[in-house]
Design a protein around this motif. Sequence first.
Motif, mmCIF file in Angstrom:
data_model
loop_
_atom_site.group_PDB
_atom_site.id
_atom_site.type_symbol
_atom_site.label_atom_id
_atom_site.label_comp_id
_atom_site.label_asym_id
_atom_site.label_seq_id
_atom_site.Cartn_x
_atom_site.Cartn_y
_atom_site.Cartn_z
ATOM 1 N N LYS A 269 -3.344 2.314 -2.578
ATOM 2 C CA LYS A 269 -4.638 2.191 -1.900
ATOM 3 C C LYS A 269 -4.609 1.097 -0.840
ATOM 4 O O LYS A 269 -5.250 1.214 0.216
ATOM 5 N N ASN A 270 -3.845 0.016 -1.121
ATOM 6 C CA ASN A 270 -3.798 -1.124 -0.192
ATOM 7 C C ASN A 270 -2.455 -1.226 0.525
ATOM 8 O O ASN A 270 -2.080 -2.305 0.976
ATOM 9 N N ILE A 271 -1.737 -0.118 0.640
ATOM 10 C CA ILE A 271 -0.383 -0.152 1.162
ATOM 11 C C ILE A 271 -0.327 -0.625 2.617
ATOM 12 O O ILE A 271 0.644 -1.261 3.029
ATOM 13 N N ARG A 272 -1.355 -0.357 3.383
ATOM 14 C CA ARG A 272 -1.336 -0.742 4.798
ATOM 15 C C ARG A 272 -1.418 -2.256 4.982
ATOM 16 O O ARG A 272 -1.066 -2.786 6.042
ATOM 17 N N TYR A 273 -1.880 -2.977 3.931
ATOM 18 C CA TYR A 273 -1.967 -4.438 4.019
ATOM 19 C C TYR A 273 -0.770 -5.131 3.362
ATOM 20 O O TYR A 273 -0.707 -6.356 3.327
ATOM 21 N N ARG A 274 0.156 -4.341 2.827
ATOM 22 C CA ARG A 274 1.249 -4.867 2.019
ATOM 23 C C ARG A 274 2.107 -5.865 2.794
ATOM 24 O O ARG A 274 2.575 -6.861 2.243
ATOM 25 N N SER A 275 2.360 -5.594 4.067
ATOM 26 C CA SER A 275 3.280 -6.427 4.852
ATOM 27 C C SER A 275 2.607 -7.644 5.474
ATOM 28 O O SER A 275 3.277 -8.443 6.124
ATOM 29 N N MET A 276 1.300 -7.777 5.297
ATOM 30 C CA MET A 276 0.607 -8.918 5.885
ATOM 31 C C MET A 276 0.901 -10.172 5.070
ATOM 32 O O MET A 276 0.778 -10.163 3.849
ATOM 33 N N GLU A 294 8.620 -1.721 -6.272
ATOM 34 C CA GLU A 294 7.223 -1.287 -6.328
ATOM 35 C C GLU A 294 6.918 -0.283 -5.224
ATOM 36 O O GLU A 294 6.307 0.762 -5.468
ATOM 37 N N ASP A 295 7.331 -0.606 -4.000
ATOM 38 C CA ASP A 295 7.063 0.277 -2.870
ATOM 39 C C ASP A 295 7.711 1.645 -3.074
ATOM 40 O O ASP A 295 7.103 2.690 -2.819
ATOM 41 N N LEU A 296 8.973 1.646 -3.546
ATOM 42 C CA LEU A 296 9.670 2.901 -3.785
ATOM 43 C C LEU A 296 9.013 3.691 -4.907
ATOM 44 O O LEU A 296 8.798 4.911 -4.800
ATOM 45 N N VAL A 297 8.655 3.010 -5.990
ATOM 46 C CA VAL A 297 8.073 3.675 -7.154
ATOM 47 C C VAL A 297 6.728 4.307 -6.808
ATOM 48 O O VAL A 297 6.392 5.390 -7.310
ATOM 49 N N VAL A 298 5.951 3.650 -5.955
ATOM 50 C CA VAL A 298 4.657 4.209 -5.559
ATOM 51 C C VAL A 298 4.831 5.582 -4.921
ATOM 52 O O VAL A 298 4.150 6.558 -5.285
ATOM 53 N N TRP A 299 5.774 5.703 -3.989
ATOM 54 C CA TRP A 299 5.960 6.986 -3.298
ATOM 55 C C TRP A 299 6.607 8.017 -4.206
ATOM 56 O O TRP A 299 6.294 9.212 -4.122
ATOM 57 N N LEU A 300 7.497 7.589 -5.087
ATOM 58 C CA LEU A 300 8.065 8.524 -6.059
ATOM 59 C C LEU A 300 6.978 9.046 -7.007
ATOM 60 O O LEU A 300 6.978 10.222 -7.380
#
Length: 362
Positions: A269-276, A294-300
């Motif tokens: 839900k908050n992936i667009r803010y992840r890199s901030m 975490e990032d990989l597992v979310v998309w899997l």
Amino acid sequence: MVRGLSFKKFILLLTAILTFILFWIVRGITYSHINSLQDQQMYTRWAPEGGYAQISAYFPENARVSPESLTGFEYSLMNALKKESIESKSENPDARLIASCYTVNGKIGVRSEYASVNLNAVGVGGDFFQFHQLELLGGGYFSEDDLNDDYCVLDEVAAWKLFGSNDICGKVIYVGEIPLVVRGVVAQPEDKISKNAGAGKEMCYVSYRFLSTYGTVDAVTDYEIVMPNPVPGYALAKVKSLIGVSEDDMVVVENSDRFSLVNRWLLLKNIRYRSMVTQDISYPWWENVARSTEDLVVWLTVLYLALILYTVVVILVLLIVLIVMNAELIKAVFMEYVVKGIGLLFTRMRGGREENYEEKDD
């Protein structure tokens, strides 16, 4: 006569079966990535029976967290646990209720009889090597229970630079004129993710006390604890409230819950803010690996949920189609067997009652 599926619908059924198989494959890959993070699973090793949580807290250097302040935090925490009657269930009277560790980053110049090298140093305290079971190529770890602080663990790159070999346990290196005994040699992670996360540098693990005395040391940057968690969120709330650092000035992660489906959804839900980046926090390499996972597992997870959704929808649609196509047959079978069976059952029950009445009249 039973009416079956057309060729096209049969192909659709085959795609649903293949998709279901693919769902289990992707789900297995997802959990293999999660289970590969041994650093995140200290709570299962410490308390296999459950009821514990593992919390990590990461601080900026200007928070000035020190081993002394962490000792004060643990003292307050133990008092709080005691006040709430949370005690160890172990039969061992010396069993500890919590396990914890902390690390500081620094530099240390060392020399052997063959070479002098400036190494990246990790000053460790507490149960560090229980949390982080680095792969040993030889020897063992040191612990806070050792009487002296003059032990170190080198990674294989540092060992080769200093001695040209991994078989160096028991050998001595020097910091100035101070001897430091090599207790063990650990492997560097070979995967690209770990190397990019910061594990690809020659490293020397020493006690915090030694590094703060003879090397260059920063403030404590991360702290990890395994503690009782009688209700969800209890351990996380205790760490946040008692550790003495504002929530705005640190990042606190409940490792034991970070890969739950709810947290995966929140991350997506908050992936667009992840890199901030809004805090001056430098994560250790193992946390960088966990965040990448975490990032990989979310998309899997999104993929395998989409696969199972497709499977369920197709199977339901095909079942409805079959029911509609064979509605007359299903109705006839229902009337023939179900309705008549129920009628016959009631008839027998009524007959049994009449026999009972006749016996009473006699």
